[in-house]
Design a protein around this motif. Structure first.
Motif, PDB file in Angstrom:
ATOM      1  N   ALA A 142       0.822  -1.218   0.000  1.00 34.11           N
ATOM      2  CA  ALA A 142       0.000   0.000   0.000  1.00 34.11           C
ATOM      3  C   ALA A 142       0.856   1.269   0.000  1.00 34.11           C
ATOM      4  CB  ALA A 142      -0.931  -0.008   1.205  1.00 34.11           C
ATOM      5  N   GLY A 143       2.188   1.083  -0.003  1.00 32.02           N
ATOM      6  CA  GLY A 143       3.082   2.245  -0.108  1.00 32.02           C
ATOM      7  C   GLY A 143       3.513   2.835   1.220  1.00 32.02           C
ATOM      8  N   ASP A 144       3.258   2.122   2.329  1.00 30.99           N
ATOM      9  CA  ASP A 144       3.719   2.622   3.631  1.00 30.99           C
ATOM     10  C   ASP A 144       5.230   2.377   3.734  1.00 30.99           C
ATOM     11  OD1 ASP A 144       4.446   3.030   6.239  1.00 30.99           O
ATOM     12  OD2 ASP A 144       2.950   1.672   7.117  1.00 30.99           O
ATOM     13  N   PRO A 145       6.066   3.453   3.772  1.00 30.33           N
ATOM     14  CA  PRO A 145       7.524   3.257   3.784  1.00 30.33           C
ATOM     15  C   PRO A 145       8.025   2.604   5.078  1.00 30.33           C
ATOM     16  CG  PRO A 145       6.981   5.587   4.061  1.00 30.33           C
ATOM     17  CD  PRO A 145       5.684   4.877   3.789  1.00 30.33           C
ATOM     18  N   THR A 146       7.180   2.514   6.083  1.00 24.95           N
ATOM     19  CA  THR A 146       7.592   1.851   7.327  1.00 24.95           C
ATOM     20  C   THR A 146       7.134   0.387   7.337  1.00 24.95           C
ATOM     21  OG1 THR A 146       5.679   2.119   8.808  1.00 24.95           O
ATOM     22  CG2 THR A 146       7.082   4.068   8.461  1.00 24.95           C
ATOM     23  N   GLY A 147       6.371  -0.005   6.326  1.00 26.03           N
ATOM     24  CA  GLY A 147       5.886  -1.384   6.258  1.00 26.03           C
ATOM     25  C   GLY A 147       5.034  -1.768   7.461  1.00 26.03           C
ATOM     26  N   GLY A 148       4.322  -0.791   7.999  1.00 33.02           N
ATOM     27  CA  GLY A 148       3.453  -1.083   9.138  1.00 33.02           C
ATOM     28  C   GLY A 148       4.172  -1.125  10.481  1.00 33.02           C
ATOM     29  N   THR A 149       5.511  -0.903  10.467  1.00 36.02           N
ATOM     30  CA  THR A 149       6.266  -0.969  11.734  1.00 36.02           C
ATOM     31  C   THR A 149       6.306   0.377  12.439  1.00 36.02           C
ATOM     32  OG1 THR A 149       8.343  -0.354  10.658  1.00 36.02           O
ATOM     33  CG2 THR A 149       7.830  -2.724  10.783  1.00 36.02           C
ATOM     34  N   GLY A 150       6.039   1.444  11.700  1.00 35.08           N
ATOM     35  CA  GLY A 150       6.173   2.778  12.289  1.00 35.08           C
ATOM     36  C   GLY A 150       7.627   3.252  12.308  1.00 35.08           C
ATOM     37  N   ILE A 151       8.550   2.420  11.791  1.00 34.28           N
ATOM     38  CA  ILE A 151       9.979   2.785  11.802  1.00 34.28           C
ATOM     39  C   ILE A 151      10.323   3.457  10.469  1.00 34.28           C
ATOM     40  CG2 ILE A 151      12.341   1.889  11.904  1.00 34.28           C
ATOM     41  CD1 ILE A 151      11.154  -0.511  13.519  1.00 34.28           C
ATOM     42  N   ILE A 152      10.838   4.692  10.560  1.00 33.47           N
ATOM     43  CA  ILE A 152      11.168   5.397   9.309  1.00 33.47           C
ATOM     44  C   ILE A 152      12.593   5.094   8.847  1.00 33.47           C
ATOM     45  CG2 ILE A 152       9.496   7.259   9.714  1.00 33.47           C
ATOM     46  CD1 ILE A 152      11.973   9.029  10.453  1.00 33.47           C
ATOM     47  N   GLY A 153      13.426   4.533   9.740  1.00 30.78           N
ATOM     48  CA  GLY A 153      14.801   4.199   9.362  1.00 30.78           C
ATOM     49  C   GLY A 153      15.694   4.219  10.568  1.00 30.78           C
ATOM     50  N   GLY A 154      17.013   4.147  10.332  1.00 33.35           N
ATOM     51  CA  GLY A 154      17.918   4.156  11.466  1.00 33.35           C
ATOM     52  C   GLY A 154      19.348   3.931  11.043  1.00 33.35           C
ATOM     53  N   THR A 155      20.150   3.554  12.044  1.00 32.59           N
ATOM     54  CA  THR A 155      21.562   3.296  11.794  1.00 32.59           C
ATOM     55  C   THR A 155      21.932   1.935  12.361  1.00 32.59           C
ATOM     56  OG1 THR A 155      22.111   4.390  13.869  1.00 32.59           O
ATOM     57  CG2 THR A 155      22.304   5.713  11.862  1.00 32.59           C
ATOM     58  N   GLU A 156      23.014   1.379  11.798  1.00 32.75           N
ATOM     59  CA  GLU A 156      23.588   0.130  12.304  1.00 32.75           C
ATOM     60  C   GLU A 156      25.067   0.422  12.568  1.00 32.75           C
ATOM     61  OE1 GLU A 156      23.000  -3.128  13.238  1.00 32.75           O
ATOM     62  OE2 GLU A 156      25.183  -3.156  13.437  1.00 32.75           O
ATOM     63  N   GLU A 157      25.523   0.143  13.793  1.00 25.48           N
ATOM     64  CA  GLU A 157      26.889   0.529  14.169  1.00 25.48           C
ATOM     65  C   GLU A 157      27.962  -0.371  13.565  1.00 25.48           C
ATOM     66  OE1 GLU A 157      28.075   3.076  15.825  1.00 25.48           O
ATOM     67  OE2 GLU A 157      30.032   2.408  16.538  1.00 25.48           O
ATOM     68  N   THR A 158      27.698  -1.666  13.465  1.00 27.50           N
ATOM     69  CA  THR A 158      28.796  -2.610  13.203  1.00 27.50           C
ATOM     70  C   THR A 158      28.842  -3.147  11.770  1.00 27.50           C
ATOM     71  OG1 THR A 158      27.499  -4.557  13.772  1.00 27.50           O
ATOM     72  CG2 THR A 158      28.609  -3.440  15.585  1.00 27.50           C
ATOM     73  N   THR A 159      30.021  -3.621  11.401  1.00 25.27           N
ATOM     74  CA  THR A 159      30.190  -4.282  10.111  1.00 25.27           C
ATOM     75  C   THR A 159      29.416  -5.600  10.098  1.00 25.27           C
ATOM     76  OG1 THR A 159      32.373  -3.320   9.931  1.00 25.27           O
ATOM     77  CG2 THR A 159      31.937  -5.189   8.516  1.00 25.27           C
TER      78      THR A 159
END
Ligand code: NAI
Length: 408
Positions: A142-159
């Motif tokens: 339906a085009g929800d960029p959070t996929g229903g999670t409510g999460i718009i994005g983020g960071t990952e610290e490690t390799t």
């Protein structure tokens, strides 16, 4: 820590330790002032899973100053209770204690996910994996960029978390995750210079041996190996390098180091330090070639670079000499000295310092500015794992140069 120590006492101690660190994290201080003004995270809940120690606390304060509500947990076994007490006193929700079992640690990560953060600050892709399980295909369609999670994005610290995002979780996350460790700036600032400094500091701290005139063999001439070799030489050490990649071996040779195979150089070395990220670098064949009394240490992430089970299988006796120092007696009258049982030696022994404050200031500024990009303009990023945007790296490099008075 005595069981009677109250949360208030702990918080006071934590606050004092953070004061010193904060005073030297000048890059974050600059961005904290701007965030306080601009409130880029207003209305956002940032869910974090990362070592809970004083430098991380300064990052969290910075995000909170920018309007974020913070829900956090640490890594298993490294949580510092005084820092947790302080952060709770600042109005953050923090799960976890140093004594947590692995099961409790997993429950803590789940509690961060259950708080339904809108932005993730992840470590090892633990929060991303929980979020992936919540992604709703219908919402994505339906085009929800959070996929229903409510999460718009983020960071990952490690390799390693980045690897997980690119394999196990590939295509399963509709929102962007910026992998901080992929940054060239971080490789230079942390892997090369900070690991170089702290490995040399740790050899001195753990063994109390001199560096000057001693013969060191560094296995691996990647970012960490280059730094270790450079700092050992700067202290007067004689350094040889064993590297399997042709170009990096060539670089080591033209940087002025003795270069050869690890087996050939093993008998020359008085100290062998591995920094490859790969298993079985110091094998039984290498051990066979070592001179009596050689010190073995590992700086790589996993405790597999020195084949410790293989070494122990050869041993006719083992004695713990001091914290993080073990004498391993071998047949034929030789012995070797193993530091930290082959684990990352710069985080071992009494009072390990870890990475320098300035290296963490740089790494956490990458975090803060990447999270700001996620909060302000997630649509400028692609779904899934990606490197830190080039503009952010360059902005920080310029800020670092200016802070050092290196104006160009
Ligand atoms: P890198 O990929 O830049 O360098 C690794 C080098 O080792 C490469 O040049 C590769 O060709 C070489 N290599 C691989 N197998 C080898 C072998 N058998 N013999 C000789 N050379 C070999 O990686 P980087 O950034 O230098 O990291 C190395 C390790 O250090 C990783 O495990 C990383 O996670 C860890 N690390 C440790 C830190 C610490 O505080 N101790 C901090 C940052 C990273």
């Amino acid at each position: 820590m005595s069981p009677q120590t109250s949360d208030a006492d702990l918080a006071v101690r934590g606050a004092a330790r953070i004061d010193w660190i904060r005073s030297r994290m000048t890059l974050l201080a600059g961005v904290r002032a701007r965030f306080a003004d601009e409130q880029p995270f207003a209305g956002h809940r940032i869910g974090m899973s990362l070592h809970l120690e004083p430098k991380t606390a300064v990052l969290l304060e910075t995000l909170q100053a920018g309007g974020a509500e913070v829900v956090a947990t640490g890594n298993h076994g490294s949580t510092q209770d005084d820092i947790v007490a302080h952060l709770r006193g600042q109005g953050m929700t923090v799960h976890g204690t140093r004594a947590d079992t692995l099961e409790q640690h997993h429950a803590n990560v789940a509690a961060v996910d259950a708080a339904r953060p809108s932005i993730l600050l992840d470590n090892g892709a633990d929060l991303a994996a929980l979020a992936a399980a919540r992604v709703d295909a219908a919402a994505v369609a339906a085009g929800d960029p959070t996929g229903g999670t409510g999460i718009i994005g983020g960071t990952e610290e490690t390799t390693s978390g980045g690897m997980r995002l690119r394999t196990e979780l590939a295509g399963r996350l509709p929102f962007p995750l910026i992998v901080i460790n992929d940054s060239l700036l971080k490789a230079i600032g942390e892997n090369k210079h900070s690991v170089g400094q702290s490995v040399v500091e740790s050899i001195m701290r753990i063994t109390n041996l001199r560096i000057a005139g001693r013969r060191f063999l560094v296995a691996g001439y990647g970012w960490c190996g280059r730094g270790i070799a450079q700092y050992l030489r700067a202290m007067g050490g004689k350094v040889a390098v064993a590297e399997i990649d042709d170009l990096k071996a060539f670089e080591a040779a033209w940087d002025g180091y003795r270069v050869g195979s690890i087996v050939d150089l093993a008998g020359w070395a008085e100290v062998v330090i591995t920094a490859t990220g790969h298993p079985d670098v110091v094998t039984a064949e290498v051990v066979d070639a070592l001179a009596d009394g050689t010190v073995l240490a590992n700086a790589g992430h996993f405790p597999w670079e020195i084949d410790v089970p293989g070494l122990y299988a050869l041993a006719i006796g083992r004695t713990t000499l001091d914290e993080a120092i073990e004498r391993v007696d071998l047949p034929g009258g030789r012995h070797v000295v193993l530091l930290a049982e082959g684990r990352m030696m710069n985080l071992a022994g009494r009072e390990p310092k870890g990475n320098s404050i300035e290296a963490m200031d740089l790494g956490f500024l990458l975090q803060a500015l990447s999270l700001e990009r996620v909060a302000r303009d997630p649509a400028s990023l692609v779904a899934g794992a990606q490197p830190v945007p080039d503009a952010i790296e360059r902005e920080i490099a310029r800020g670092m140069l200016a802070a050092m008075g290196a104006h160009r």
